[in-house]
Design a protein around this motif. Structure first.
Motif, short mmCIF file in Angstrom:
data_model
loop_
_atom_site.label_atom_id
_atom_site.label_comp_id
_atom_site.label_asym_id
_atom_site.label_seq_id
_atom_site.Cartn_x
_atom_site.Cartn_y
_atom_site.Cartn_z
N VAL A 78 0.83 -1.20 0.00
CA VAL A 78 0.00 0.00 0.00
C VAL A 78 0.86 1.25 0.00
CG1 VAL A 78 -1.66 1.34 1.33
CG2 VAL A 78 -1.97 -1.14 1.09
N SER A 79 1.91 1.23 0.84
CA SER A 79 2.79 2.40 0.93
C SER A 79 3.47 2.68 -0.40
CB SER A 79 3.83 2.17 2.03
OG SER A 79 4.77 3.21 2.04
N LEU A 80 4.01 1.66 -1.03
CA LEU A 80 4.70 1.85 -2.30
C LEU A 80 3.73 2.26 -3.40
CD1 LEU A 80 7.13 -1.22 -2.17
CD2 LEU A 80 7.78 1.19 -2.04
N SER A 81 2.55 1.68 -3.40
CA SER A 81 1.55 2.03 -4.42
C SER A 81 1.13 3.48 -4.28
CB SER A 81 0.33 1.11 -4.32
OG SER A 81 0.69 -0.23 -4.57
N ARG A 82 0.97 3.94 -3.01
CA ARG A 82 0.58 5.33 -2.79
C ARG A 82 1.65 6.30 -3.27
NH1 ARG A 82 -2.08 4.89 3.29
NH2 ARG A 82 -4.15 4.10 2.61
N LYS A 83 2.92 5.93 -3.06
CA LYS A 83 4.01 6.79 -3.53
C LYS A 83 3.97 6.93 -5.05
CE LYS A 83 7.32 6.05 0.21
NZ LYS A 83 8.66 5.51 0.58
N VAL A 84 3.71 5.82 -5.74
CA VAL A 84 3.62 5.87 -7.20
C VAL A 84 2.43 6.69 -7.65
CG1 VAL A 84 3.22 4.45 -9.26
CG2 VAL A 84 4.86 3.70 -7.54
N GLN A 85 1.29 6.54 -6.95
CA GLN A 85 0.10 7.29 -7.32
C GLN A 85 0.28 8.79 -7.09
OE1 GLN A 85 -3.06 5.49 -5.08
NE2 GLN A 85 -2.91 3.52 -6.16
N SER A 86 0.96 9.13 -6.00
CA SER A 86 1.15 10.55 -5.71
C SER A 86 2.24 11.17 -6.58
CB SER A 86 1.53 10.74 -4.23
OG SER A 86 2.75 10.06 -3.94
N SER A 87 3.22 10.36 -7.03
CA SER A 87 4.30 10.86 -7.90
C SER A 87 4.49 9.90 -9.06
CB SER A 87 5.61 11.01 -7.11
OG SER A 87 5.45 11.87 -6.00
N PRO A 88 3.57 9.91 -10.02
CA PRO A 88 3.63 8.92 -11.10
C PRO A 88 4.86 9.05 -11.99
CG PRO A 88 1.97 10.60 -11.55
CD PRO A 88 2.42 10.82 -10.15
N ASN A 89 5.52 10.20 -11.97
CA ASN A 89 6.71 10.41 -12.80
C ASN A 89 8.00 10.25 -12.01
OD1 ASN A 89 5.23 10.95 -15.15
ND2 ASN A 89 4.98 13.09 -14.58
N ASP A 90 7.91 9.64 -10.82
CA ASP A 90 9.09 9.39 -10.00
C ASP A 90 9.63 8.00 -10.35
OD1 ASP A 90 9.80 9.41 -6.40
OD2 ASP A 90 11.03 8.96 -8.13
N PRO A 91 10.74 7.90 -11.10
CA PRO A 91 11.23 6.58 -11.52
C PRO A 91 11.69 5.72 -10.36
CG PRO A 91 12.83 8.29 -12.08
CD PRO A 91 11.60 8.99 -11.60
N GLN A 92 12.21 6.36 -9.30
CA GLN A 92 12.70 5.58 -8.17
C GLN A 92 11.56 4.89 -7.44
OE1 GLN A 92 15.00 7.86 -5.37
NE2 GLN A 92 16.04 6.07 -4.55
N ALA A 93 10.43 5.59 -7.29
CA ALA A 93 9.27 4.99 -6.62
C ALA A 93 8.77 3.78 -7.41
CB ALA A 93 8.16 6.03 -6.46
N ARG A 94 8.69 3.93 -8.74
CA ARG A 94 8.24 2.80 -9.57
C ARG A 94 9.24 1.64 -9.52
NH1 ARG A 94 3.83 3.45 -12.57
NH2 ARG A 94 3.04 5.56 -12.98
N GLN A 95 10.53 1.98 -9.46
CA GLN A 95 11.54 0.92 -9.38
C GLN A 95 11.38 0.12 -8.10
OE1 GLN A 95 15.58 2.37 -9.52
NE2 GLN A 95 16.47 0.33 -9.63
N LYS A 96 11.16 0.81 -6.98
CA LYS A 96 11.00 0.11 -5.70
C LYS A 96 9.75 -0.76 -5.72
CE LYS A 96 13.44 3.47 -2.78
NZ LYS A 96 13.31 4.46 -1.68
N LEU A 97 8.66 -0.23 -6.28
CA LEU A 97 7.43 -1.02 -6.35
C LEU A 97 7.64 -2.24 -7.25
CD1 LEU A 97 4.45 -1.51 -5.78
CD2 LEU A 97 3.90 0.07 -7.66
N GLY A 98 8.33 -2.04 -8.38
CA GLY A 98 8.59 -3.15 -9.29
C GLY A 98 9.40 -4.25 -8.64
N ILE A 99 10.44 -3.88 -7.88
CA ILE A 99 11.27 -4.87 -7.20
C ILE A 99 10.46 -5.61 -6.15
CG2 ILE A 99 13.24 -5.14 -5.66
CD1 ILE A 99 14.56 -2.81 -7.14
N PHE A 100 9.61 -4.88 -5.41
CA PHE A 100 8.77 -5.50 -4.39
C PHE A 100 7.84 -6.54 -5.03
CE2 PHE A 100 6.47 -5.83 -0.47
CZ PHE A 100 5.15 -6.05 -0.85
#
Length: 443
Positions: free
Chosen positions: A20-42
């Motif tokens: 939930v935490s990682l998904s929220r970070k991606v939703q709040s900053s959809p153009n943040d590549p680091q957030a998407r990378q962390k979610l992808g690894i998870f």
């Protein structure tokens, strides 16, 4: 761990909180590549490969868009670990490596693709892949050489020659003459007496600085045309050959046929501009300390650099032995070609000897081993390898003839012309018109 425990772990509160935490970070900053990378690894760690790869791919796109290509490359390598046979990921990685100036890494990735015959379901897919990578790799002839391999296997010799023509500038600038020559010899051997194929092949030899090979073919074409051709063409051929022997530069002219060469020579030369007058000025005085030789260029310095290079090479070979070992002989064969291109002849010899253990590579690797030994001036060793191939190969009469021809060429290069001529005469008796044997016997 039992099924119930596994089930509980998959839906534990901590992991749900992380998701939930990682998904929220991606939703709040959809153009943040680091957030998407962390979610992808998870997601990958949780076994959700498709969703994880999607997030990692989006992350790589954003990194590249923001100008962080090196980070995008790192993400792509993560993706490759989970989907190593994805050709789109591979193509993307090659493009980024080339963009970052990492040409050696890009070529290594391309060689990896070329050495895997099961990677594509059809020749058209393979051709499309190499044609697209040719757009990224402007400084290496490898994509064109691999396209040539496919077209030659399909007996599309005119198209194969066309790819070699495209590869000439990159071959001369990169020094990858051995791989280019290997393809050109293969096309010539398959062409037989097809003058329409042999003619550009002769010009290709000249373009890469191999006049002895080129003139043998072009003289053969000229002889055939003098018997069957029209007088005008025969005159053009004679004039072009005389001009080339007189020093006219085929490579600079960019021509691959007698007709093109004749037209090029008929063009008026552009007028030479007069250089502006030069008024010499007295050289400025240079302090004594500025004329002293730069530090770090002593013999000791060079020895240290040599030791560093050798140490790096030793680590590379140890890594190859650890990761490849003796199981992937196709990879060892390609590594031998790379070593040979870099001038690391001792290392290339080792790789080719390993590759010869694979029956499908026995003749090809052995031929390259003989050439490499000859490059080291070890003609006796080179001839011994070819003799071993002649004894052990089960390739049939055509392969035997090719190897005997190879042996005769090496004997000729070693100054043992009488032995070479004897083999050439035997080949001529058994297979009249084979390659350039008749021309070699005349000369």
């Amino acid at each position: 761990m039992g099924f119930l425990d596994t089930f509980k772990k998959m839906f534990s509160s901590q992991e749900q909180e992380d998701r939930v935490s990682l998904s929220r970070k991606v939703q709040s900053s959809p153009n943040d590549p680091q957030a998407r990378q962390k979610l992808g690894i998870f997601l990958m760690q949780q076994g959700e490969v498709v969703e994880g790869l999607d997030q990692l791919a989006r992350s790589a796109v954003l990194y590249e868009k923001d100008g962080f290509s090196s980070k995008a490359i790192a993400v792509l390598r993560q993706m490759q670990k989970h989907d190593p046979r994805n050709n789109d990921f591979q193509k993307w990685l090659i493009r980024l490596l080339a963009h970052e100036g990492l040409s050696s890494d890009a070529q290594a990735e391309l060689r990896k693709v070329a050495s895997d015959p099961t990677r594509f379901t059809s020749d058209e897919q393979r051709l499309d892949f190499f044609r697209q990578t040719a757009e990224f790799l402007k400084k290496t002839p490898l994509p064109h050489l691999y396209i040539c391999d496919i077209l030659r296997s399909q007996r599309k010799l005119y198209e194969a020659v066309n790819e070699l023509e495209k590869a000439v500038p990159q071959t001369t600038s990169s020094g990858m003459y051995a791989e280019f020559s290997e393809r050109l010899r293969s096309v010539v051997s398959v062409a037989g007496d097809d003058l329409a194929v042999l003619e550009p092949c002769g010009f290709l030899w000249l373009a890469i600085g191999k006049p002895e090979e080129g003139f043998l073919i072009l003289d053969r074409v000229a002889e055939a045309e003098s018997t069957n051709g029209d007088p005008g063409r025969v005159e053009t051929i004679r004039e072009v050959l005389d001009a080339i022997r007189g020093g006219w530069d085929v490579a600079a002219a960019g021509v691959f046929s007698f007709t093109e060469a004749g037209m090029k020579r008929a063009e008026p030369e552009p007028p030479r501009a007069e250089p502006p007058p030069v008024h010499p000025e007295p050289p400025p005085s240079v302090p004594a300390e500025e004329t002293a030789p730069p530090t770090g260029t002593t013999e000791t310095g060079y020895e240290q650099e040599e030791n560093i290079v050798r140490s790096a090479l030793g680590r590379l070979q140890a890594k190859v032995d650890e990761e490849i070992g003796d199981t992937d002989l196709e990879a060892r064969y390609n590594l031998g070609i790379a070593y040979k291109e870099m001038g690391l002849l001792d290392e290339a010899v080792t790789e080719f000897r390993l590759a010869m253990r694979k029956p499908e590579l026995f003749v090809g690797a052995g031929s390259l081993l003989a050439d490499t030994l000859a490059d080291r001036s070890d003609f006796d060793g080179a001839l011994a390898v070819l003799d071993a191939i002649l004894v052990e190969s089960t390739g049939g009469e055509e392969v035997e003839r090719d190897v005997r021809y190879h042996k005769a060429v090496l004997l000729e290069n070693a100054g043992r012309r009488d032995e070479a001529q004897e083999i050439f005469r035997e080949i001529q008796e058994q297979a009249p018109g084979y390659r350039d044997v008749e021309a070699r016997l005349r000369t």
